[in-house]
Scaffold this active site. Sequence first.
Site, short mmCIF file in Angstrom:
data_model
loop_
_atom_site.label_atom_id
_atom_site.label_comp_id
_atom_site.label_asym_id
_atom_site.label_seq_id
_atom_site.Cartn_x
_atom_site.Cartn_y
_atom_site.Cartn_z
CG HIS A 155 79.74 -6.53 117.41
ND1 HIS A 155 78.91 -6.16 116.38
CD2 HIS A 155 80.29 -7.72 117.04
CE1 HIS A 155 78.93 -7.10 115.45
NE2 HIS A 155 79.76 -8.05 115.82
CG ASP A 363 76.37 1.98 122.35
OD1 ASP A 363 76.74 0.83 122.10
OD2 ASP A 363 75.18 2.28 122.60
C1 GDG Z 1 76.28 -4.13 120.54
C2 GDG Z 1 77.10 -2.87 120.83
C3 GDG Z 1 76.68 -2.12 118.49
C4 GDG Z 1 66.42 -3.10 121.84
N1 GDG Z 1 65.30 -3.26 122.57
C5 GDG Z 1 64.46 -4.01 121.84
C6 GDG Z 1 65.10 -4.32 120.63
N2 GDG Z 1 66.30 -3.75 120.65
C7 GDG Z 1 67.23 -3.80 119.53
C8 GDG Z 1 67.42 -2.44 118.91
C9 GDG Z 1 68.75 -2.63 118.21
C10 GDG Z 1 69.46 -3.62 119.14
O1 GDG Z 1 68.47 -4.22 119.97
C11 GDG Z 1 70.43 -2.93 120.06
O2 GDG Z 1 71.57 -2.65 119.33
P1 GDG Z 1 72.59 -1.52 119.80
O3 GDG Z 1 73.55 -1.33 118.70
O4 GDG Z 1 71.83 -0.29 120.13
O5 GDG Z 1 73.26 -2.04 121.15
P2 GDG Z 1 73.86 -3.43 121.78
O6 GDG Z 1 72.83 -4.44 122.00
O7 GDG Z 1 74.61 -3.00 122.99
O8 GDG Z 1 74.86 -3.97 120.66
C12 GDG Z 1 76.62 -1.72 119.96
C13 GDG Z 1 76.00 -3.45 118.24
O9 GDG Z 1 76.49 -4.47 119.14
C14 GDG Z 1 76.21 -3.95 116.83
O10 GDG Z 1 77.56 -3.98 116.52
O11 GDG Z 1 76.03 -1.12 117.73
O12 GDG Z 1 77.42 -0.58 120.17
O13 GDG Z 1 77.06 -2.53 122.21
O14 GDG Z 1 68.59 -3.25 116.97
O15 GDG Z 1 66.35 -2.17 118.06
N3 GDG Z 1 64.54 -5.06 119.64
C15 GDG Z 1 63.29 -5.52 119.87
N4 GDG Z 1 62.61 -5.26 121.04
C16 GDG Z 1 63.16 -4.52 122.04
O16 GDG Z 1 62.52 -4.29 123.06
N5 GDG Z 1 62.69 -6.23 118.92
#
Ligand code: GDG
Length: 468
Positions: A155, A363
Amino acid sequence: MARLVIVSNRVPLPSERGPRAGGLAVALADALRPGTLWFGWSGRRSGTPDPEARLQRGDSTTYATIDLTEAEYRSFYVNFANGALWPLLHFRLGLVEFRREDYEAYRGVNRRFAEALARLLRDDDLIWVHDYHLFLLGEELRRLGVRNRIGFFLHTPFVPPALLHALPRAAELLRAMCGFDVVGFHTRTYQRAFLECVREILPGTRVSDGAFSYDGRHVLSIVDPIGIDAAGFAATAARAEHSAETMRLRESLGGRALAIGVDRLDYSKGLVNRFEAFGRLLGKYPQHRRQVSFLQIAARSREESGSYQRLRRELDRIVGDTNGRFSEFDWVPLRYMTSTVRRQILAGFYRCAHLGVVTPLRDGMNLVAKEYVAAQDPTDPGVLILSRFAGAAEDLTEALIVNPFDADEIADAMHEALAMPLAERLRRYAALRERVWDTTASKYCAKFLTYLEQEERPVPRLRLQVAS
Ligand code: GDG
């Protein structure tokens, strides 16, 4: 249909309440065929963990978890996975803390995962392993005689050889990855970096069409960008527009524009530069003072680690600094919260934001960028500002693409977005929408499983698709 076995470090147990920040559980929801087994760490630490996994039944999925000891938690999870691999994979060599004993513990936990999982496996199970905590799991399972098809998806980004060489056990780690049949990445860039490492670090390996053989094993690498349930999230956002929380947020803005950032509180997400940029916007373009508020939701993450504690202090400082400088008695420019918000509420917040600001320094993909696009009102969409170093930037080229290291460039993009005419917003949104609807979570899962389901030596048959 073969049973699917998902393995990840943390398991989203149905018994756990409250929103968690992190994209994995949401993205995999579509892969969960009836009867799926999801295996991983329970999130608990205990003195003498049971070698057998504890089973918990959900609606269509059975969850199997093991505990870690306190020492394993520290060495495997905090020190090696998050203190060495995470910064390395995000190009932050200066933050890597490598200790041999932590690596040994990492191997030990991968072995313990393999031993507990092997007891639960059936001959025709398809095993899909997730992320950098479990690079060695394929090899450990093979050592126990497991002959099932095993896939691995990373990821995070993957780094080119010059960086991977800095990890003292890089060759061992890369060799261990040959225990997998399919290795997936979000983007072509990461796949290319992985294959360069294979060529350089595993002598005598010939790579062809993304596949290679090493030590008698065939490994196929694929590009499979993760996405979201775009239509579902769009519908949630449209409903949430009238929720009590969205109305309260709107009221609190008093007609001002809103910029939003949503991230785990992590140094890879570029929060310091983003706040710096917002301060510069207000300094350089005074017409925006009192006219725009920035809401940053930064869910606390990995709080046990020193570099995350330092980041938090730095963010507290810069938020105080910016607000001290620009606030007026009835307007605070930067709203910063470190607690989580429910997903439905988040969807409504995205929808009322004129700017979605996604500026990670690195990212793997970044799902927030896709969520922001999906949540927009198609008749009056907001503008996405996106780091060129997020995997999502490979597809979402109609965003305002910025260099996240350049606070002035981000500030200029914010200025441009705030002044952008409706016609241009509509044009950009239409292109972004198409991409987000085209790379959904279910397509991501289906593609990975198609490759994983291919029997023996899938290279010739899938040749054209791999090259595309
Ligand atoms: C890893 C990789 C890759 C965030 N704050 C809240 C909340 N979130 C949710 C967002 C989004 C998720 O968390 C974060 O996903 P990301 O993709 O932005 O980042 P990582 O957590 O670092 O994920 C990344 C991912 O894996 C998938 O492969 O895209 O690059 O680092 O869905 O909305 N959700 C809630 N409350 C929050 O305060 N409910």
